[in-house]
Scaffold this active site. Structure first.
Site, short mmCIF file in Angstrom:
data_model
loop_
_atom_site.label_atom_id
_atom_site.label_comp_id
_atom_site.label_asym_id
_atom_site.label_seq_id
_atom_site.Cartn_x
_atom_site.Cartn_y
_atom_site.Cartn_z
N LYS A 232 29.68 84.98 1.47
CA LYS A 232 29.48 86.31 2.04
C LYS A 232 30.51 87.32 1.53
O LYS A 232 31.54 86.96 0.97
CB LYS A 232 29.41 86.22 3.56
CG LYS A 232 28.07 85.54 3.94
CD LYS A 232 27.69 85.69 5.35
CE LYS A 232 26.25 85.13 5.52
NZ LYS A 232 26.04 84.63 6.87
N ARG A 266 27.07 76.31 8.07
CA ARG A 266 25.88 76.61 7.26
C ARG A 266 26.34 76.99 5.86
O ARG A 266 27.07 77.96 5.69
CB ARG A 266 25.11 77.76 7.92
CG ARG A 266 23.84 78.18 7.21
CD ARG A 266 23.20 79.35 7.94
NE ARG A 266 21.92 79.73 7.36
CZ ARG A 266 21.79 80.52 6.29
NH1 ARG A 266 22.84 81.03 5.69
NH2 ARG A 266 20.57 80.81 5.85
N1 HH2 Z 1 23.27 83.94 7.23
C1 HH2 Z 1 22.20 84.24 6.46
C2 HH2 Z 1 20.90 83.91 6.88
N2 HH2 Z 1 20.69 83.26 8.03
N3 HH2 Z 1 21.54 82.25 9.98
C3 HH2 Z 1 22.58 81.95 10.77
N4 HH2 Z 1 22.38 81.31 11.93
N5 HH2 Z 1 23.88 82.28 10.42
C4 HH2 Z 1 24.16 82.93 9.26
O1 HH2 Z 1 25.36 83.22 9.01
C5 HH2 Z 1 23.08 83.28 8.40
C6 HH2 Z 1 21.76 82.91 8.81
C7 HH2 Z 1 22.42 84.95 5.16
O2 HH2 Z 1 22.57 84.03 4.12
P1 HH2 Z 1 21.38 83.63 3.13
O3 HH2 Z 1 20.32 82.90 3.89
O4 HH2 Z 1 21.87 82.94 1.93
O5 HH2 Z 1 20.89 85.05 2.64
P2 HH2 Z 1 19.53 85.82 2.82
O6 HH2 Z 1 19.41 86.19 4.25
O7 HH2 Z 1 19.70 87.01 1.90
O8 HH2 Z 1 18.40 84.91 2.39
#
Ligand code: HH2
Length: 287
Positions: A232, A266
Site C-alpha cells: 500500500k 492479508r
Molecule cells: N485491501 C484491498 C482490498 N480488499 N480487504 C480487506 N479486508 N482489507 C484490506 O486491507 C483490503 C481488502 C486493496 O488491495 P488489493 O485487493 O490488492 O487492491 P484492489 O482493491 O485494487 O484490487
C-alpha cells in the site's frame, strides 16, 4: 437475479467447514490470507490474474507457499481512488470460471465484495467468508446474506475521503460500532466477525501508519483483527517505491501488526510473509 442455493454436500472438505474462522484462529499463529485479484485494474497486480487459468495457478501457488485462506476479489476497490464501479453481472462473470476451482483446492475462500448478490452467489459456489471493504454499511442486504448463511464476515473501516484533521482511531472505532450494530440487528453471531482498520482506505499515509501503530487500541472490541498493508501507498510515503517493490515495507508493517494484535494478515506475497512471521515468532519465543 435470484440467490443460488448451495448444493448439499458440495465441494468443501473438512478444512473449509463447518466453522472456517474458528479453525483458522485455532492455528495458534498468525493466519495468512493470500490475495487473488481477478481484475484488470487492481492497484498492484491488475490484469495479471484476469485469465482464469492464471488465477487458478496463482491460487495453487499461494497455497503451496503457506496461505491459510484465499481472498478472491473481482472488483478493484482501489484504495487510492479511481476505481471503476463494476456491474454485478461483470463481477459474477469474472468470478464464475475461477471461484469453484479455487474452492476445490481445499483452503477456505473469502469473497472480497461489497455487493450482497455477488456474496450470495460466491457463498453458493463454496466461498466460506465474506470480506466487505465497507463494513456492511454500503449494501443494506449484505448483512442479511451473511446472517442467513451464518458465515464469517470481515468488517473493514472505510471513508469516502481522507480527512487529515481527524483522530483516525476514533473514526475507525465509531465505524466499527455502527457496523457491529448493523450486524447484531441482522442476527450475525459475534464469533463470526473480524475487524479490519482498512489500511489505505480513506486515510492519509500518516493515518495508515497510525492505524498500525495504535492497533492495540482496537483490541478493546474483543474481536479478531485483520491487517492488509500489502504494497500500500503509505509504504511509498516512507520509502519511495512503486507497488511491486514494496515487499520490505509490507513485511515490516505486517510483523508489527501481528505484534500489535493482528490475528490475520492479508498479503499478495505469501511465501515471504510466512517466512517473516515465522522468524518473528521464533525470535519472540527465543530466550
Ligand atoms: N485491501 C484491498 C482490498 N480488499 N480487504 C480487506 N479486508 N482489507 C484490506 O486491507 C483490503 C481488502 C486493496 O488491495 P488489493 O485487493 O490488492 O487492491 P484492489 O482493491 O485494487 O484490487
Amino acid at each position: 437475479m435470484t440467490l443460488v442455493r448451495p448444493v448439499a454436500g458440495s465441494a468443501r472438505d473438512d478444512k473449509t467447514s463447518p466453522d472456517p474462522l474458528a479453525r483458522l484462529l485455532a492455528l495458534g499463529r498468525p493466519v495468512v490470507m493470500g490475495v487473488l485479484n481477478v481484475t484488470p485494474d487492481s492497484f498492484s497486480d491488475g490484469g495479471r490474474f484476469l485469465d482464469p487459468a492464471a488465477a487458478i495457478e496463482q491460487a495453487r501457488r499461494m497455497i503451496a507457499e503457506g496461505a491459510d485462506v484465499l481472498d478472491v476479489g473481482a472488483e478493484s476497490t482501489r484504495p487510492y481512488g479511481g476505481a471503476v464501479a463494476v456491474p454485478i453481472a461483470e463481477e459474477m462473470r469474472r468470478l464464475a470460471p475461477v471461484l469453484a476451482a479455487v474452492v476445490a483446492l481445499g483452503v477456505p475462500v473469502s469473497i472480497d465484495t461489497m455487493k450482497a448478490e455477488v456474496a450470495a452467489s460466491a457463498l453458493a459456489a463454496g466461498a466460506a467468508i465474506v470480506n466487505d471493504v465497507w463494513g456492511l454499511q454500503r449494501d443494506g442486504e449484505l448483512a442479511r446474506v451473511v446472517a442467513e448463511r451464518a458465515v464469517p464476515v470481515i468488517i473493514m473501516h472505510n471513508r469516502e475521503a481522507a480527512d487529515p484533521s481527524i483522530d483516525i482511531i476514533a473514526d475507525i472505532s465509531a465505524f466499527f460500532s455502527r457496523s457491529l450494530d448493523i450486524a447484531a440487528r441482522a442476527g450475525i453471531a459475534r464469533q463470526n466477525i473480524v475487524l479490519d482498520p482498512g489500511i489505505g482506505f480513506g486515510k492519509t499515509p500518516e493515518q495508515s501508519l497510525t492505524a498500525i501503530a495504535r492497533l492495540p487500541e482496537l483490541r478493546s472490541f474483543g474481536l479478531p483483527l485483520l491487517v492488509g498493508a500489502s504494497r500500500k501507498r503509505f509504504i511509498d510515503k516512507v520509502s519511495p517505491a512503486p507497488p511491486d517493490q514494496r515487499l520490505g515495507g509490507s513485511i515490516a508493517a505486517h510483523v508489527l501488526a501481528v505484534a500489535g494484535g493482528a490475528a490475520i494478515i492479508r498479503t499478495h506475497d505469501v511465501a515471504e510473509t510466512v517466512q517473516a512471521l515465522r522468524v518473528a515468532a521464533a525470535i519472540g519465543s527465543a530466550r
